[in-house]
Design a protein around this motif. Structure first.
Motif, PDB file in Angstrom:
ATOM      1  N   GLY A  86      52.825  75.995  57.504  1.00  0.00           N
ATOM      2  CA  GLY A  86      52.005  76.825  58.377  1.00  0.00           C
ATOM      3  C   GLY A  86      52.205  76.581  59.846  1.00  0.00           C
ATOM      4  O   GLY A  86      51.384  76.993  60.667  1.00  0.00           O
ATOM      5  N   ARG A  87      53.326  75.927  60.204  1.00  0.00           N
ATOM      6  CA  ARG A  87      53.623  75.686  61.618  1.00  0.00           C
ATOM      7  C   ARG A  87      54.728  76.634  62.050  1.00  0.00           C
ATOM      8  O   ARG A  87      55.745  76.769  61.361  1.00  0.00           O
ATOM      9  N   GLU A  88      54.539  77.275  63.175  1.00  0.00           N
ATOM     10  CA  GLU A  88      55.560  78.163  63.720  1.00  0.00           C
ATOM     11  C   GLU A  88      56.396  77.430  64.756  1.00  0.00           C
ATOM     12  O   GLU A  88      55.861  76.703  65.592  1.00  0.00           O
ATOM     13  N   THR A  89      57.709  77.644  64.697  1.00  0.00           N
ATOM     14  CA  THR A  89      58.551  77.137  65.769  1.00  0.00           C
ATOM     15  C   THR A  89      58.307  77.959  67.034  1.00  0.00           C
ATOM     16  O   THR A  89      57.784  79.068  66.991  1.00  0.00           O
ATOM     17  N   TRP A  90      58.714  77.407  68.159  1.00  0.00           N
ATOM     18  CA  TRP A  90      58.515  78.112  69.427  1.00  0.00           C
ATOM     19  C   TRP A  90      59.193  79.476  69.399  1.00  0.00           C
ATOM     20  O   TRP A  90      58.615  80.474  69.816  1.00  0.00           O
ATOM     21  N   SER A  91      60.437  79.537  68.902  1.00  0.00           N
ATOM     22  CA  SER A  91      61.174  80.807  68.917  1.00  0.00           C
ATOM     23  C   SER A  91      60.512  81.845  68.026  1.00  0.00           C
ATOM     24  O   SER A  91      60.435  83.032  68.384  1.00  0.00           O
ATOM     25  N   LEU A  92      60.001  81.433  66.871  1.00  0.00           N
ATOM     26  CA  LEU A  92      59.326  82.374  65.985  1.00  0.00           C
ATOM     27  C   LEU A  92      58.028  82.866  66.601  1.00  0.00           C
ATOM     28  O   LEU A  92      57.666  84.038  66.472  1.00  0.00           O
ATOM     29  N   CYS A  93      57.320  81.982  67.258  1.00  0.00           N
ATOM     30  CA  CYS A  93      56.062  82.368  67.905  1.00  0.00           C
ATOM     31  C   CYS A  93      56.321  83.399  69.003  1.00  0.00           C
ATOM     32  O   CYS A  93      55.611  84.401  69.112  1.00  0.00           O
ATOM     33  N   VAL A  94      57.368  83.170  69.800  1.00  0.00           N
ATOM     34  CA  VAL A  94      57.703  84.111  70.868  1.00  0.00           C
ATOM     35  C   VAL A  94      58.104  85.456  70.271  1.00  0.00           C
ATOM     36  O   VAL A  94      57.671  86.513  70.742  1.00  0.00           O
ATOM     37  N   ALA A  95      58.926  85.435  69.204  1.00  0.00           N
ATOM     38  CA  ALA A  95      59.369  86.682  68.583  1.00  0.00           C
ATOM     39  C   ALA A  95      58.179  87.467  68.046  1.00  0.00           C
ATOM     40  O   ALA A  95      58.112  88.695  68.178  1.00  0.00           O
ATOM     41  N   ARG A  96      57.222  86.782  67.441  1.00  0.00           N
ATOM     42  CA  ARG A  96      56.047  87.461  66.892  1.00  0.00           C
ATOM     43  C   ARG A  96      55.211  88.085  68.002  1.00  0.00           C
ATOM     44  O   ARG A  96      54.732  89.219  67.890  1.00  0.00           O
TER      45      ARG A  96
ATOM     46  N   GLY B 269      53.317  86.742  60.987  1.00  0.00           N
ATOM     47  CA  GLY B 269      53.314  85.292  61.073  1.00  0.00           C
ATOM     48  C   GLY B 269      51.950  84.708  60.741  1.00  0.00           C
ATOM     49  O   GLY B 269      50.979  85.432  60.535  1.00  0.00           O
ATOM     50  N   GLY B 270      51.900  83.388  60.683  1.00  0.00           N
ATOM     51  CA  GLY B 270      50.644  82.721  60.349  1.00  0.00           C
ATOM     52  C   GLY B 270      50.445  82.613  58.850  1.00  0.00           C
ATOM     53  O   GLY B 270      51.357  82.839  58.063  1.00  0.00           O
ATOM     54  N   ARG B 271      49.220  82.281  58.468  1.00  0.00           N
ATOM     55  CA  ARG B 271      48.894  82.089  57.057  1.00  0.00           C
ATOM     56  C   ARG B 271      47.924  83.163  56.590  1.00  0.00           C
ATOM     57  O   ARG B 271      47.274  83.829  57.394  1.00  0.00           O
TER      58      ARG B 271
ATOM     59  N   MET C   2      42.674  75.901  61.849  1.00  0.00           N
ATOM     60  CA  MET C   2      43.251  75.073  60.796  1.00  0.00           C
ATOM     61  C   MET C   2      43.224  75.837  59.474  1.00  0.00           C
ATOM     62  O   MET C   2      42.253  76.508  59.165  1.00  0.00           O
ATOM     63  N   ALA C   3      44.301  75.731  58.697  1.00  0.00           N
ATOM     64  CA  ALA C   3      44.381  76.450  57.428  1.00  0.00           C
ATOM     65  C   ALA C   3      43.384  75.899  56.432  1.00  0.00           C
ATOM     66  O   ALA C   3      43.126  74.695  56.374  1.00  0.00           O
ATOM     67  N   THR C   4      42.778  76.783  55.666  1.00  0.00           N
ATOM     68  CA  THR C   4      41.858  76.352  54.625  1.00  0.00           C
ATOM     69  C   THR C   4      42.630  76.061  53.363  1.00  0.00           C
ATOM     70  O   THR C   4      43.803  76.393  53.218  1.00  0.00           O
ATOM     71  N   ALA C   5      41.950  75.451  52.385  1.00  0.00           N
ATOM     72  CA  ALA C   5      42.609  75.075  51.137  1.00  0.00           C
ATOM     73  C   ALA C   5      43.112  76.288  50.378  1.00  0.00           C
ATOM     74  O   ALA C   5      44.045  76.185  49.598  1.00  0.00           O
ATOM     75  N   ALA C   6      42.491  77.440  50.607  1.00  0.00           N
ATOM     76  CA  ALA C   6      42.875  78.631  49.850  1.00  0.00           C
ATOM     77  C   ALA C   6      43.993  79.411  50.516  1.00  0.00           C
ATOM     78  O   ALA C   6      44.469  80.381  49.951  1.00  0.00           O
ATOM     79  N   SER C   7      44.419  79.026  51.708  1.00  0.00           N
ATOM     80  CA  SER C   7      45.409  79.819  52.424  1.00  0.00           C
ATOM     81  C   SER C   7      46.825  79.519  51.939  1.00  0.00           C
ATOM     82  O   SER C   7      47.098  78.480  51.343  1.00  0.00           O
ATOM     83  N   GLN C   8      47.727  80.462  52.213  1.00  0.00           N
ATOM     84  CA  GLN C   8      49.118  80.343  51.820  1.00  0.00           C
ATOM     85  C   GLN C   8      50.023  80.615  53.015  1.00  0.00           C
ATOM     86  O   GLN C   8      49.665  81.364  53.917  1.00  0.00           O
ATOM     87  N   SER C   9      51.211  80.035  52.967  1.00  0.00           N
ATOM     88  CA  SER C   9      52.287  80.460  53.847  1.00  0.00           C
ATOM     89  C   SER C   9      53.101  81.488  53.083  1.00  0.00           C
ATOM     90  O   SER C   9      53.591  81.205  51.988  1.00  0.00           O
ATOM     91  N   VAL C  10      53.217  82.688  53.630  1.00  0.00           N
ATOM     92  CA  VAL C  10      53.933  83.772  52.958  1.00  0.00           C
ATOM     93  C   VAL C  10      55.233  84.004  53.720  1.00  0.00           C
ATOM     94  O   VAL C  10      55.215  84.285  54.923  1.00  0.00           O
ATOM     95  N   ILE C  11      56.341  83.872  53.021  1.00  0.00           N
ATOM     96  CA  ILE C  11      57.662  83.866  53.647  1.00  0.00           C
ATOM     97  C   ILE C  11      58.466  85.053  53.136  1.00  0.00           C
ATOM     98  O   ILE C  11      58.494  85.325  51.933  1.00  0.00           O
ATOM     99  N   ALA C  12      59.108  85.764  54.053  1.00  0.00           N
ATOM    100  CA  ALA C  12      59.854  86.979  53.710  1.00  0.00           C
ATOM    101  C   ALA C  12      61.360  86.741  53.808  1.00  0.00           C
ATOM    102  O   ALA C  12      61.870  86.360  54.864  1.00  0.00           O
TER     103      ALA C  12
END
Length: 222
Positions: A205-215, A175-177, A1-11
């Motif tokens: 912070g949730r990955e779709t199935w396709s993104l998870c497979v690609a990663r 991927g991930g946080r 589970m993501a902590t309060a200090a974590s971020q989602s970083v998007i490219a």
């Protein structure tokens, strides 16, 4: 589970219409201006926009003409990773545009050329890391302490070279946080097919199935 200090970083990569010939496979990372603006609206209206870190790779002119004014209009910021050999070429940032971008946003290195750093010998790798850093620092007048891996690929040797070259943080596409204090910052790529709901999932912070497979496939190839 993501902590309060974590971020989602998007490219992000390119936005709108490319003004240059794209590399093989690159087109799948370009999105329309309209879709990009809707993504930014989702970030700006989120309960805590600071939990999302937006980044931009490749030195595309759209970083300046589309991304920067759209971010500023919404009170957002971003990190921009520059391929220095593309500066002042059609479809890419000009030196004055980069300087204006750096006045309001973080600027980092994406290398001199868009090469897989794992495939370079020690001299070539140090040249990419140190040379690009020197060009950027001379251009924007301040230290450059962040980089992003071309194609998101790295190994222990590359990580050692990055630290040796003086970078405090380097961005992957694993991927991930991540936490703001991480040395290797995990990002997730936006692609042409990324929907609004996909983007909301990335923000949370949730990955779709396709993104998870690609990663996972990318990790196997590494």
């Amino acid at each position: 589970m993501a902590t309060a200090a974590s971020q989602s970083v998007i490219a992000f990569h390119g936005i709108g219409h490319p003004g240059r010939e794209l590399e093989p496979g690159e087109s799948r990372y370009w999105i329309t201006r309209e879709r990009f603006l809707r993504f930014l609206d989702l970030v700006a209206t989120a309960p805590d926009p600071g939990r999302v870190h937006l980044t931009f790779d490749d030195c595309n002119e759209s970083d300046f003409t589309i991304a920067m004014p759209a971010l500023q209009a919404r009170g957002l910021a971003g990190s921009f990773f520059i391929i220095t050999s593309r500066l002042d070429r059609p479809g890419s940032l000009s030196t004055p545009q980069l300087q204006a971008l750096a006045s309001a946003m973080e600027v980092g290195s994406h290398g001199i050329n868009h090469l897989d750093w794992r495939r370079l010998d020690a001299q070539q790798l140090d040249g990419e890391l140190v040379g690009s850093k020197q060009v950027l620092e001379s251009c924007i007048g301040r230290a450059v302490t962040a980089a992003s891996f071309p194609f998101g690929r790295y190994d222990p040797r590359v990580l050692s070279a990055v630290r040796r070259a003086g970078y405090a943080r380097v961005y992957s596409t694993d991927g991930g946080r991540s936490r703001p204090t991480d040395n290797v910052v995990h990002r997730t790529n936006v692609r042409a097919e990324t929907s609004l709901q996909n983007f909301v999932d990335l923000m949370q912070g949730r990955e779709t199935w396709s993104l998870c497979v690609a990663r996972k496939l990318k990790a196997v190839r590494r």
